[in-house]
Write an enzyme that holds these catalytic residues in place. Structure first.
Site, short mmCIF file in Angstrom:
data_model
loop_
_atom_site.label_atom_id
_atom_site.label_comp_id
_atom_site.label_asym_id
_atom_site.label_seq_id
_atom_site.Cartn_x
_atom_site.Cartn_y
_atom_site.Cartn_z
N GLN A 290 0.84 -1.21 0.00
CA GLN A 290 0.00 0.00 0.00
C GLN A 290 0.87 1.25 0.00
O GLN A 290 1.86 1.30 0.73
CB GLN A 290 -0.90 0.00 1.23
CG GLN A 290 -1.90 -1.15 1.27
CD GLN A 290 -3.13 -0.91 0.42
OE1 GLN A 290 -3.27 0.12 -0.24
NE2 GLN A 290 -4.02 -1.88 0.41
N CYS B 36 -10.77 -0.60 -3.99
CA CYS B 36 -10.14 0.63 -4.51
C CYS B 36 -10.92 1.14 -5.72
O CYS B 36 -10.45 2.01 -6.44
CB CYS B 36 -8.68 0.38 -4.86
SG CYS B 36 -8.44 -0.92 -6.06
N1 SAH Z 1 -4.15 -6.99 0.67
C1 SAH Z 1 -2.86 -6.59 0.17
C2 SAH Z 1 -2.81 -6.48 -1.36
C3 SAH Z 1 -3.95 -5.79 -2.05
S1 SAH Z 1 -3.67 -5.29 -3.70
C4 SAH Z 1 -2.44 -5.28 0.79
O1 SAH Z 1 -3.29 -4.53 1.28
O2 SAH Z 1 -1.26 -5.00 0.80
C5 SAH Z 1 -4.33 -6.57 -4.66
C6 SAH Z 1 -3.45 -7.80 -4.78
O3 SAH Z 1 -4.13 -8.75 -5.58
C7 SAH Z 1 -2.11 -7.57 -5.48
O4 SAH Z 1 -1.07 -8.05 -4.66
C8 SAH Z 1 -2.22 -8.39 -6.78
O5 SAH Z 1 -0.99 -8.98 -7.16
C9 SAH Z 1 -3.22 -9.46 -6.39
N2 SAH Z 1 -4.03 -10.08 -7.46
C10 SAH Z 1 -4.47 -9.54 -8.63
N3 SAH Z 1 -5.26 -10.40 -9.26
C11 SAH Z 1 -5.36 -11.51 -8.50
C12 SAH Z 1 -6.06 -12.76 -8.63
N4 SAH Z 1 -6.82 -13.03 -9.67
N5 SAH Z 1 -5.92 -13.65 -7.63
C13 SAH Z 1 -5.16 -13.39 -6.54
N6 SAH Z 1 -4.46 -12.24 -6.39
C14 SAH Z 1 -4.57 -11.31 -7.34
#
Ligand code: SAH
Length: 457
Positions: free
Chosen positions: A286, A411
């Site tokens: 983040q 988001c």
């Molecule tokens: N919860 C974490 C990350 C959120 S961002 C935090 O707050 O730090 C969204 C995340 O989803 C990213 O790390 C991205 O790589 C992952 N992502 C995107 N598409 C996805 C999918 N189909 N399955 C699993 N993860 C996915």
């Protein structure tokens, strides 16, 4: 049959602005035909120039504001207006927060879902917040420059003060730029697809002050590599990691797949929610640590967890949410698509002596279906998907597993509302106000936490 469009390109009109679009453009109507106007705010009367006409709408720019909104503030810098780094900089911060609250209300109204949205939780100092910068490097009039793209183009506008970034990161970018100049490294040229350096990425731990510099190159070879590295290390004492990321493709994707550690560690650490996290170059983290802590605290509080609970954290990244709630529950299952992020998540669990988390690489929609087949019965599921929201199949798997509650960190309010509609068809409803938390001041991005509860027991 062709209906007549009431405006013409390159013509001036006096209009009243009645709304602000989700992209931060003023909306004015002539005979019910919408015109999206750059740098215009609701309640304003403006003389505009129509710049583009489409079948159902047009674009324009404000030439003169005849009557100003009370919420208009003086832009900090003309370069930001040109580049769109801070598309809401002309709107007073309290009005930005209201805009974000309304955005969620509007998206839910479109889905015919009746929900309450709480006032947006803002920042005390709504700038200098980003802990990460991705800065293009280009040649401009024979000189290597760093800055940002002009709106709707890839022309670079040189910028040294990025306003929304950690000022230490801004300083680092200028220092790296000067070192690249000194050793005459050739910037990437998009037209010819030649040159060496494409972008500089800098990350800095908000609490740890550890800095990572990633040089994103077109070529495998990085001329003067050891000189570059020793100058960066000498001039930026906070740097703990220098990485070369190779992106040979002619694409808009910023980073390539290959990383080469040039100096120091392959990752940096930072603290969040009292825990320590290792962050690799390709892992999501983040960008606004102060607001992220507020967001996570809320998400955890709203999850109403018990010590016997099993939780799934879908889209877990490097495990920030999983590990933050692990202490108060029995077991956490995390899934994430980026393998490096899952490696980070596993290391982070160890680093924090947390043993009740299981992390898997995979697509959330596929892994949830697997867990459901295996008979996993989570009490709470947390989802934090990218902008495109949830796959329909994931929503079905969630419904099959029927947790008491789902915490949706979003988001993008448009996909949140779309997904909430589907959840409502699967027996989940929103009983408490949706809570927006401003993660991206001066921009149009809207982050929020929503609780969806199973109807009945
Ligand atoms: N919860 C974490 C990350 C959120 S961002 C935090 O707050 O730090 C969204 C995340 O989803 C990213 O790390 C991205 O790589 C992952 N992502 C995107 N598409 C996805 C999918 N189909 N399955 C699993 N993860 C996915």
């Amino acid at each position: 049959m062709k209906t007549q469009v009431p405006v013409q390109k390159n013509q001036k009109y006096d209009v009243e602005v009645t709304d602000l679009s989700y992209q931060g453009l003023g909306v004015a109507k002539i005979d019910d035909f919408p015109i999206f106007v750059e740098n215009a705010l609701p309640t304003e009367l403006a003389t505009i120039l129509v710049t583009k006409v489409k079948k159902n709408f047009a674009f324009g720019k404000a030439l003169k504001i005849i009557r100003q909104s009370q919420d208009r503030v003086k832009p900090i810098d003309g370069a930001y207006t040109q580049t769109g780094i801070a598309p809401l900089q002309h709107l007073a911060y309290p009005a930005q927060l209201t805009f974000k609250q309304h955005q969620i209300q509007t998206d839910f109204a479109k889905m015919k879902l009746d929900v309450e949205v709480a006032p947006t939780i803002g920042m005390e100092t709504p700038y200098h917040y980003r802990n990460k910068a991705q800065i293009p490097v280009r040649m401009l009039n024979g000189r290597l420059q760093t800055g940002f793209y002009r709106k709707h183009s890839h022309d670079l506008v040189p910028i040294e003060d990025f306003y929304i970034q950690d000022p230490e990161i801004d300083k680092a970018v200028v220092i790296v730029r000067d070192i690249l100049r000194k050793f005459q490294i050739t910037p990437y040229d998009e037209q010819t697809h030649r040159g060496v350096i494409r972008n500089i990425m800098v990350r800095r731990g908000h609490y740890s002050h550890e800095m990572m510099v990633v040089l994103i190159t077109k070529s495998k070879k990085l001329p003067s590599q050891s000189d570059l590295v020793s100058e960066i290390v000498e001039q930026l004492p906070e740097v703990k990691s220098i990485v070369q990321n190779i992106n040979p493709k002619a694409t808009n994707a910023l980073m390539g797949e290959k990383n080469k550690v040039l100096w120091g560690k392959g990752s940096i650490t930072d603290q969040l929610m009292g825990l320590t996290f290792e962050i690799s170059p390709n892992s999501f983290y983040q960008v606004n640590p102060i607001q992220t802590e507020k967001l996570y605290q809320l998400a955890i509080q709203k999850a109403q967890l018990n010590k016997d609970d099993t939780v799934i954290d879908a889209y877990c990244g490097i495990g920030t949410i999983s590990l933050s709630l692990a202490k108060v529950v029995k077991k956490v299952y995390g899934v994430e698509i980026v393998p490096e992020a899952i490696e980070d998540a596993k290391r982070n669990a160890k680093l924090n002596n947390i043993t009740n988390c299981r992390f898997m690489v995979g697509k959330a929609e596929e892994q949830l279906a697997k867990w459901q087949k295996e008979g996993l019965k989570p009490d709470v599921i947390v989802v934090d998907p990218p902008r495109k929201g949830l796959a329909e199949s994931l929503i079905r798997s969630v419904a099959e597993m029927s947790p008491q509650r789902l915490i949706y960190v979003s988001c993008n309010p448009a996909t949140l509302a779309r997904d909430a509609k589907l959840f409502s068809e699967h027996g989940y409803q929103i009983n408490q106000p949706i809570q927006p938390v401003d993660q991206f001041p001066q921009t149009v991005h809207v982050e929020s936490v929503t609780v969806l509860e199973r109807i009945g027991k």
